[in-house]
Design a protein around this motif. Structure first.
Motif, PDB file in Angstrom:
ATOM      1  N   HIS A  73      31.545  36.810  35.269  1.00 32.54           N
ATOM      2  CA  HIS A  73      30.202  36.334  35.606  1.00 32.54           C
ATOM      3  C   HIS A  73      30.251  35.043  36.420  1.00 32.54           C
ATOM      4  O   HIS A  73      29.633  34.036  36.076  1.00 32.54           O
ATOM      5  CB  HIS A  73      29.361  36.148  34.338  1.00 32.54           C
ATOM      6  N   ASN A  74      31.014  35.082  37.507  1.00 32.16           N
ATOM      7  CA  ASN A  74      30.994  34.014  38.491  1.00 32.16           C
ATOM      8  C   ASN A  74      30.680  34.631  39.854  1.00 32.16           C
ATOM      9  O   ASN A  74      30.090  35.717  39.919  1.00 32.16           O
ATOM     10  CB  ASN A  74      32.333  33.263  38.490  1.00 32.16           C
ATOM     11  N   ARG A  75      31.082  33.960  40.921  1.00 33.50           N
ATOM     12  CA  ARG A  75      30.784  34.452  42.272  1.00 33.50           C
ATOM     13  C   ARG A  75      32.059  34.605  43.101  1.00 33.50           C
ATOM     14  O   ARG A  75      32.027  34.482  44.323  1.00 33.50           O
ATOM     15  CB  ARG A  75      29.817  33.492  42.973  1.00 33.50           C
ATOM     16  N   VAL A  76      33.147  34.868  42.419  1.00 34.79           N
ATOM     17  CA  VAL A  76      34.430  35.009  43.112  1.00 34.79           C
ATOM     18  C   VAL A  76      34.380  36.261  43.990  1.00 34.79           C
ATOM     19  O   VAL A  76      34.185  37.369  43.489  1.00 34.79           O
ATOM     20  CB  VAL A  76      35.590  35.096  42.104  1.00 34.79           C
ATOM     21  N   ALA A  77      34.581  36.075  45.289  1.00 35.46           N
ATOM     22  CA  ALA A  77      34.464  37.181  46.241  1.00 35.46           C
ATOM     23  C   ALA A  77      35.800  37.587  46.833  1.00 35.46           C
ATOM     24  O   ALA A  77      35.876  38.613  47.524  1.00 35.46           O
ATOM     25  CB  ALA A  77      33.501  36.803  47.372  1.00 35.46           C
ATOM     26  N   TYR A 121      32.620  41.249  36.659  1.00 36.35           N
ATOM     27  CA  TYR A 121      31.281  40.853  37.103  1.00 36.35           C
ATOM     28  C   TYR A 121      31.324  39.637  38.027  1.00 36.35           C
ATOM     29  O   TYR A 121      30.685  38.620  37.791  1.00 36.35           O
ATOM     30  CB  TYR A 121      30.365  40.636  35.895  1.00 36.35           C
ATOM     31  N   ASN A 122      32.141  39.789  39.066  1.00 38.71           N
ATOM     32  CA  ASN A 122      32.151  38.847  40.170  1.00 38.71           C
ATOM     33  C   ASN A 122      31.708  39.586  41.424  1.00 38.71           C
ATOM     34  O   ASN A 122      30.931  40.545  41.325  1.00 38.71           O
ATOM     35  CB  ASN A 122      33.544  38.211  40.309  1.00 38.71           C
ATOM     36  N   ARG A 123      32.202  39.190  42.581  1.00 40.10           N
ATOM     37  CA  ARG A 123      31.778  39.815  43.835  1.00 40.10           C
ATOM     38  C   ARG A 123      32.969  40.318  44.641  1.00 40.10           C
ATOM     39  O   ARG A 123      32.957  40.324  45.875  1.00 40.10           O
ATOM     40  CB  ARG A 123      30.956  38.816  44.652  1.00 40.10           C
ATOM     41  N   LEU A 124      33.996  40.741  43.941  1.00 40.87           N
ATOM     42  CA  LEU A 124      35.207  41.195  44.618  1.00 40.87           C
ATOM     43  C   LEU A 124      34.991  42.517  45.337  1.00 40.87           C
ATOM     44  O   LEU A 124      34.414  43.452  44.777  1.00 40.87           O
ATOM     45  CB  LEU A 124      36.342  41.345  43.599  1.00 40.87           C
ATOM     46  N   THR A 125      35.483  42.589  46.549  1.00 40.69           N
ATOM     47  CA  THR A 125      35.513  43.839  47.297  1.00 40.69           C
ATOM     48  C   THR A 125      36.967  44.205  47.562  1.00 40.69           C
ATOM     49  O   THR A 125      37.855  43.343  47.555  1.00 40.69           O
ATOM     50  CB  THR A 125      34.770  43.702  48.640  1.00 40.69           C
ATOM     51  N   SER A 126      37.213  45.466  47.819  1.00 37.63           N
ATOM     52  CA  SER A 126      38.593  45.912  48.045  1.00 37.63           C
ATOM     53  C   SER A 126      39.213  45.232  49.251  1.00 37.63           C
ATOM     54  O   SER A 126      40.409  44.899  49.249  1.00 37.63           O
ATOM     55  CB  SER A 126      38.615  47.440  48.217  1.00 37.63           C
ATOM     56  N   VAL A 180      39.060  31.425  42.333  1.00 39.01           N
ATOM     57  CA  VAL A 180      39.891  31.089  41.174  1.00 39.01           C
ATOM     58  C   VAL A 180      40.340  29.634  41.310  1.00 39.01           C
ATOM     59  O   VAL A 180      40.832  29.234  42.372  1.00 39.01           O
ATOM     60  CB  VAL A 180      41.123  32.023  41.103  1.00 39.01           C
ATOM     61  N   PRO A 181      40.160  28.813  40.275  1.00 38.42           N
ATOM     62  CA  PRO A 181      40.596  27.414  40.361  1.00 38.42           C
ATOM     63  C   PRO A 181      42.084  27.320  40.687  1.00 38.42           C
ATOM     64  O   PRO A 181      42.905  28.067  40.150  1.00 38.42           O
ATOM     65  CB  PRO A 181      40.303  26.856  38.963  1.00 38.42           C
ATOM     66  N   LEU A 182      42.432  26.399  41.543  1.00 36.23           N
ATOM     67  CA  LEU A 182      43.816  26.242  41.986  1.00 36.23           C
ATOM     68  C   LEU A 182      44.565  25.244  41.104  1.00 36.23           C
ATOM     69  O   LEU A 182      43.958  24.396  40.447  1.00 36.23           O
ATOM     70  CB  LEU A 182      43.851  25.787  43.441  1.00 36.23           C
ATOM     71  N   ALA A 183      45.889  25.359  41.149  1.00 36.89           N
ATOM     72  CA  ALA A 183      46.788  24.430  40.447  1.00 36.89           C
ATOM     73  C   ALA A 183      46.462  24.335  38.961  1.00 36.89           C
ATOM     74  O   ALA A 183      46.420  23.249  38.384  1.00 36.89           O
ATOM     75  CB  ALA A 183      46.748  23.048  41.108  1.00 36.89           C
ATOM     76  N   LEU A 184      46.265  25.479  38.338  1.00 36.91           N
ATOM     77  CA  LEU A 184      46.060  25.507  36.897  1.00 36.91           C
ATOM     78  C   LEU A 184      47.397  25.291  36.195  1.00 36.91           C
ATOM     79  O   LEU A 184      48.460  25.530  36.771  1.00 36.91           O
ATOM     80  CB  LEU A 184      45.444  26.848  36.479  1.00 36.91           C
ATOM     81  N   PRO A 185      47.380  24.856  34.928  1.00 38.13           N
ATOM     82  CA  PRO A 185      48.646  24.629  34.210  1.00 38.13           C
ATOM     83  C   PRO A 185      49.490  25.902  34.109  1.00 38.13           C
ATOM     84  O   PRO A 185      48.962  26.989  33.845  1.00 38.13           O
ATOM     85  CB  PRO A 185      48.181  24.164  32.824  1.00 38.13           C
ATOM     86  N   GLY A 200      32.670  45.673  36.961  1.00 39.31           N
ATOM     87  CA  GLY A 200      31.450  45.074  37.485  1.00 39.31           C
ATOM     88  C   GLY A 200      31.615  44.345  38.791  1.00 39.31           C
ATOM     89  O   GLY A 200      30.900  43.373  39.054  1.00 39.31           O
ATOM     90  N   ASN A 201      32.544  44.784  39.636  1.00 37.02           N
ATOM     91  CA  ASN A 201      32.689  44.213  40.962  1.00 37.02           C
ATOM     92  C   ASN A 201      32.228  45.234  42.010  1.00 37.02           C
ATOM     93  O   ASN A 201      31.416  46.113  41.693  1.00 37.02           O
ATOM     94  CB  ASN A 201      34.137  43.773  41.188  1.00 37.02           C
ATOM     95  N   GLN A 202      32.746  45.141  43.207  1.00 39.48           N
ATOM     96  CA  GLN A 202      32.322  46.045  44.283  1.00 39.48           C
ATOM     97  C   GLN A 202      33.526  46.750  44.903  1.00 39.48           C
ATOM     98  O   GLN A 202      33.555  47.020  46.109  1.00 39.48           O
ATOM     99  CB  GLN A 202      31.554  45.249  45.353  1.00 39.48           C
ATOM    100  N   LEU A 203      34.497  47.081  44.076  1.00 40.05           N
ATOM    101  CA  LEU A 203      35.719  47.724  44.548  1.00 40.05           C
ATOM    102  C   LEU A 203      35.451  49.188  44.871  1.00 40.05           C
ATOM    103  O   LEU A 203      34.805  49.906  44.104  1.00 40.05           O
ATOM    104  CB  LEU A 203      36.815  47.617  43.496  1.00 40.05           C
ATOM    105  N   THR A 204      35.984  49.635  46.005  1.00 40.89           N
ATOM    106  CA  THR A 204      35.846  51.046  46.394  1.00 40.89           C
ATOM    107  C   THR A 204      37.151  51.811  46.217  1.00 40.89           C
ATOM    108  O   THR A 204      37.149  53.041  46.287  1.00 40.89           O
ATOM    109  CB  THR A 204      35.387  51.155  47.861  1.00 40.89           C
ATOM    110  N   ARG A 205      38.245  51.086  45.963  1.00 38.54           N
ATOM    111  CA  ARG A 205      39.531  51.728  45.699  1.00 38.54           C
ATOM    112  C   ARG A 205      40.334  50.859  44.745  1.00 38.54           C
ATOM    113  O   ARG A 205      40.039  49.677  44.556  1.00 38.54           O
ATOM    114  CB  ARG A 205      40.313  51.962  46.998  1.00 38.54           C
ATOM    115  N   LEU A 206      41.334  51.450  44.142  1.00 38.42           N
ATOM    116  CA  LEU A 206      42.162  50.701  43.204  1.00 38.42           C
ATOM    117  C   LEU A 206      42.948  49.617  43.935  1.00 38.42           C
ATOM    118  O   LEU A 206      43.470  49.854  45.030  1.00 38.42           O
ATOM    119  CB  LEU A 206      43.143  51.640  42.496  1.00 38.42           C
TER     120      LEU A 206
END
Length: 597
Positions: free
Chosen positions: A386-390, A410-415, A371-376, A436-442
């Motif tokens: 549809h990025n590659r945020v893991a 649709y990124n690459r997040l895991t729990s 996630v981009p840092l220091a956003l307004p 669309g990520n790779q989460l195995t739990r909430l």
């Protein structure tokens, strides 16, 4: 002839007192003689002169109107959609509004059109009129014409002359390759010109095309064959459409006079960085909307005006966003950068800091790894799908506490890589999309003000009540396309979701309807599971259910207990298609509609 038979008789009787003394036979003879004698031809509008006593009738004769057309007012003739192949005759000279759209006219006869000197509106939309069939001379007498619509015809060139009185001209969706100086020039009242979807090149658009037309506010030249932005456009323009051309360059000074321009559409062209310079947009002191998407830009343009509110740069080749390029556009509220080539380092920390009023940021499809840092701090909507945020760290979202929408689908997040405090600062978040990520739990620590939570297409194998605790404002929850079984849903999981109205559990591994579903539920998706039986108590906890989807399960004719729907007085959609056997559902008698079986 019944109506006419009465009028002459009344005229004869009323012409002399002696007529009343004639016998019945004489009256009938006179009447018969009157009807059989041929009379002189009567011109339209001269009925009163030929038959003066007809004018004394209490029922006025209908106005002359072309066959099959309608004339709702004395100044309006409507001949729409009649498949006419010939220009209708008998059009009154008093007509101010003539509509002939949706016919098969190929030409307009000069004599018929030129005599309609009172016309203000001429609608010829969607016919087969060619340039040879549209005589220029016919418009010379239409000195009152304000609106002309000739879109969706077969014009190859524009009319060489249009009346000075014109306000709106629509020649869109033709095959126009050339316009002339007096087509749109010297029209002081002209406001809108539509030329989109033609075959205009720069050679077919003369430099003095709008000379003397200083009031044009809307010009549409999209979907043509222009290779550069035309010079000498009206300085009064407020909306300029140039999308879907072949434009690779905006000549220096081409927009220097358009100081009233508010909307500029240049998407779907061939613009590169070298086709723009620092002065291209700098004089546009009223510009609010600029669309440069679907071009070949490698950087954010320079010289953006301070008034800009929406900047669309999606589908370009931008590799990095530099803060100094956005410094002038401090009032920007919507920045759309989707489908560029930003990669891991293309949006450095603080790059968007000058945009203190930024409301929405779209950066999906860029290959971002975090996630981009220091956003307004003003940001309300962040779309990163549809990025590659893991991973989501504890501080990744702390600079945007006002977010109402966060889309990380649709990124690459895991729990394991979503910090338990990742969402703690998002107290006003209403929509969270983690599909669309790779989460195995909430995830834990979800904002309690959520209205929508999307977790479809992950790898969830269990649901526990703790992550959902406090989500008493949640209205929609999607858990479709996971690996959930009824035994993996912990007791009390649904108790906190007091406001839940839509629950999607489709495409899982459920063998029966989960018990104790939320009472407020109105829409339940259970399609494409393994449900083979619906018991009598299946929906006792959901009396407000309105729509139930059970298609593509393992249900048979006897799989659903008759009592299952007994208390569902609001249920009006039940979808049980795609099961091994057709399932008949007996709804309560008060249900307003029949189910879909």
């Amino acid at each position: 002839m019944a109506d006419l038979a009465e009028s002459p008789q009344e005229a004869l009787v009323g012409s002399s007192g002696k007529t009343a003394e004639l016998g019945l036979a004489m009256q009938l003879s006179l009447l018969l003689l009157f009807l059989l004698l041929p009379g002189p031809p009567v011109a339209p509008g001269m009925e009163d002169a030929a038959f003066p006593h007809l004018g004394e009738s209490s029922q006025p004769l209908p106005r002359a109107c072309p066959p099959r057309c309608s004339c709702p007012r004395a100044d309006t003739v409507d001949c729409d959609g009649l498949d006419l192949q010939v220009f209708p005759d008998n059009i009154t000279r008093a007509a101010q509004h003539l509509s002939l759209q949706n016919n098969q006219l190929q030409e307009l006869p000069y004599n018929e059109l030129s005599r309609l000197s009172s016309l203000r509106t001429l609608n010829l939309h969607n016919n087969l009129i060619s340039s040879e069939g549209l005589p220029d001379e016919a418009f010379e007498s239409l000195t009152q014409l304000q609106h002309i619509y000739v879109a969706h015809n077969k014009l190859s060139v524009a009319p060489q002359f249009l009346p000075r009185s014109l306000r709106v001209a629509d020649l869109a969706v033709n095959q126009v390759t050339e316009i002339f100086p007096l087509t749109f020039g010297k029209k002081p009242a002209l406001r809108s010109v539509y030329l989109h979807n033609n075959q205009l090149s720069n050679a077919g658009l003369p430099s003095d095309a709008f000379y003397g037309s200083e009031a044009v506010t809307t010009l549409s030249l999209s979907d043509n064959q222009l290779s550069y932005l035309p010079p000498s456009l009206p300085p009064s323009l407020e909306r300029l459409h140039l999308q879907s051309n072949l434009i690779s360059k905006v000549p220096r000074g081409a927009l220097s006079r358009q100081t009233h321009l508010r909307e500029l559409y240049l998407q779907h062209n061939q613009l590169t960085d070298s086709g723009l310079d620092a002065t291209t947009f700098s004089k546009l002191h009223c510009l609010e909307y600029l669309d440069l998407s679907h071009n070949q830009l490698a950087t954010v343009p320079t010289g953006l005006p301070r008034t800009l509110a929406v900047l669309h740069l999606g589908w370009n080749r931008i590799r990095q966003v530099q803060a100094d390029r956005l410094h002038g556009a401090r009032k920007l509220r919507y920045l759309l950068l989707q489908h560029n080539q930003l990669g891991a380092a293309g949006l450095p920390a603080g790059a968007l800091r000058p945009l203190r009023g930024l409301h929405t940021l779209h950066v999906y499809g860029n290959g971002l790894e975090r996630v981009p840092l220091a956003l307004p701090r003003s940001l309300r909507s962040l779309v990163l799908l549809h990025n590659r945020v893991a991973a989501l760290g504890a501080h990744d979202l702390t600079s945007t506490p006002g977010l109402a929408e966060l889309n990380l689908a649709y990124n690459r997040l895991t729990s394991a890589c979503v910090h338990r405090r990742a969402f703690r600062s998002l107290r006003v978040l209403r929509s969270l999309d983690l599909a669309g990520n790779q989460l195995t739990r909430l995830p834990t620590g979800l904002p309690t003000g959520l209205h929508t939570l999307r977790l479809q297409r992950n790898q969830l194998r269990a649901l526990e009540p703790e992550p959902l605790a406090g989500l008493d404002q949640l209205r929609e929850l999607s858990l479709a396309h996971n690996r959930l079984r009824v035994g993996d849903i912990g007791p009390g999981t649904w108790q906190e979701l007091q406001a839940l109205q839509v629950l999607d559990l489709s495409h899982n591994e459920l063998s029966f309807v989960p018990p104790d579903l939320p009472e407020a539920l109105e829409e339940l998706h259970l399609q494409s599971n393994r449900i083979s039986h619906v018991g009598p108590d299946a929906f006792l906890s959901t009396p407000g259910l309105r729509a139930l989807f059970l298609r593509a399960n393992r249900l048979h004719m006897t799989s659903i207990e008759p009592e299952a729907f007994l208390g569902l007085l609001h249920l009006h959609v039940v979808d049980t298609t795609g099961n091994p056997e057709q399932v008949l559902v007996q709804l309560p008698p008060t249900a307003p509609h029949r189910p879909r079986a």
